[in-house]
Design an enzyme around this catalytic site. Structure first.
Site, PDB file in Angstrom:
ATOM      1  N   ASP A 102       0.903  -1.175  -0.085  1.00 49.69           N
ATOM      2  CA  ASP A 102      -0.164   0.006  -0.131  1.00 49.69           C
ATOM      3  C   ASP A 102       0.869   1.267  -0.131  1.00 49.69           C
ATOM      4  O   ASP A 102       0.765   1.992  -0.754  1.00 49.69           O
ATOM      5  CB  ASP A 102      -0.825   0.060   1.137  1.00 49.69           C
ATOM      6  CG  ASP A 102      -0.317  -0.081   2.480  1.00 49.69           C
ATOM      7  OD1 ASP A 102       0.894  -0.340   2.603  1.00 49.69           O
ATOM      8  OD2 ASP A 102      -0.926   0.016   3.547  1.00 49.69           O
ATOM      9  N   ASP A 105       7.143   3.641   3.234  1.00 49.98           N
ATOM     10  CA  ASP A 105       7.347   4.681   4.174  1.00 49.98           C
ATOM     11  C   ASP A 105       8.893   4.619   4.316  1.00 49.98           C
ATOM     12  O   ASP A 105       9.502   5.186   3.595  1.00 49.98           O
ATOM     13  CB  ASP A 105       6.416   4.580   5.357  1.00 49.98           C
ATOM     14  CG  ASP A 105       6.466   5.951   6.244  1.00 49.98           C
ATOM     15  OD1 ASP A 105       6.636   7.092   5.775  1.00 49.98           O
ATOM     16  OD2 ASP A 105       6.215   5.637   7.402  1.00 49.98           O
ATOM     17  N   PHE A 154       0.001  11.892   7.436  1.00 44.02           N
ATOM     18  CA  PHE A 154      -0.665  10.364   7.548  1.00 44.02           C
ATOM     19  C   PHE A 154      -1.768  10.078   6.722  1.00 44.02           C
ATOM     20  O   PHE A 154      -2.916  10.889   6.886  1.00 44.02           O
ATOM     21  CB  PHE A 154      -0.937  10.265   9.082  1.00 44.02           C
ATOM     22  CG  PHE A 154      -1.079   9.007   9.551  1.00 44.02           C
ATOM     23  CD1 PHE A 154       0.124   8.087   9.944  1.00 44.02           C
ATOM     24  CD2 PHE A 154      -2.226   8.202   9.502  1.00 44.02           C
ATOM     25  CE1 PHE A 154      -0.031   6.796  10.151  1.00 44.02           C
ATOM     26  CE2 PHE A 154      -2.317   7.031   9.881  1.00 44.02           C
ATOM     27  CZ  PHE A 154      -1.280   6.120  10.309  1.00 44.02           C
TER      28      PHE A 154
END
Length: 182
Positions: A102, A105, A154
């Site tokens: 997904d 990071d 976020f």
């Protein structure tokens, strides 16, 4: 999107996401023409992306899932430790694997999974990521198929969560800081 008080704004609409997923699927279809790759989705966040991607890829593929933990407990950052919660059930030896994630990071999780698959003698391991947040990268990971690059905010929705909430939002949204700060 249904209104939700913890959402700051929509970053990518459902329509924008579907258009980009189709483009990524076309790239994969072209690159793997004549092959049968193993699509390995990283649970839990990538399951919607995997499903939508597979509906657009015009190839025979095998599909499996792996689940790892590196966040948990309401954290918004990786612990740096990657724990295998569910392994692949299909053998990746001699296979071309497309690892579907997904969001990239820190890069720690994907680099560890990729390393593990190569140790298991996968022929190749490429990465398809819906989102990349390069400003947070701690480990350099090559993303072969990328949906969108995003700033250091976020995000939730389209399978991504905060503390198991917001996964079913159709859009990718920025979460208000007060929703995850304590």
């Amino acid at each position: 999107m249904k209104a939700h008080s913890d959402i700051k704004r929509i970053m990518f609409s459902a329509r924008q996401i579907q258009e980009r997923v189709k483009q990524v699927a076309d790239e994969i279809t072209q690159d793997y023409k004549g092959k049968r790759p193993l699509i390995a989705g990283v649970l839990k966040g990538a399951w919607i992306f995997v499903a939508d991607l597979l509906r657009q890829v015009e190839l025979d593929v095998d599909v499996d899932f792996i689940c790892v933990a590196s966040y948990g407990g309401g954290r918004t950052y990786t612990s740096g430790e990657v724990t295998l919660l569910k392994d692949l059930t299909l053998d990746c030896k001699g296979r071309d694997v497309i690892l579907v994630e997904d969001i990239v990071d820190s890069g720690i999780t994907l680099s560890r999974i990729k390393e593990m698959l190569l140790e298991r003698k996968a022929n190749s391991v490429r990465i398809a990521a819906l989102l990349s947040k390069p400003s947070r990268r701690k480990v350099n990971v090559e993303i072969n198929y990328l949906g969108f690059e995003v700033p250091d905010e976020f995000v939730v929705g389209y399978g991504m969560d905060f503390d198991e909430k917001f996964r079913t939002l159709q859009d990718i949204c920025v979460l208000k800081k007060e929703a995850y700060s304590s």
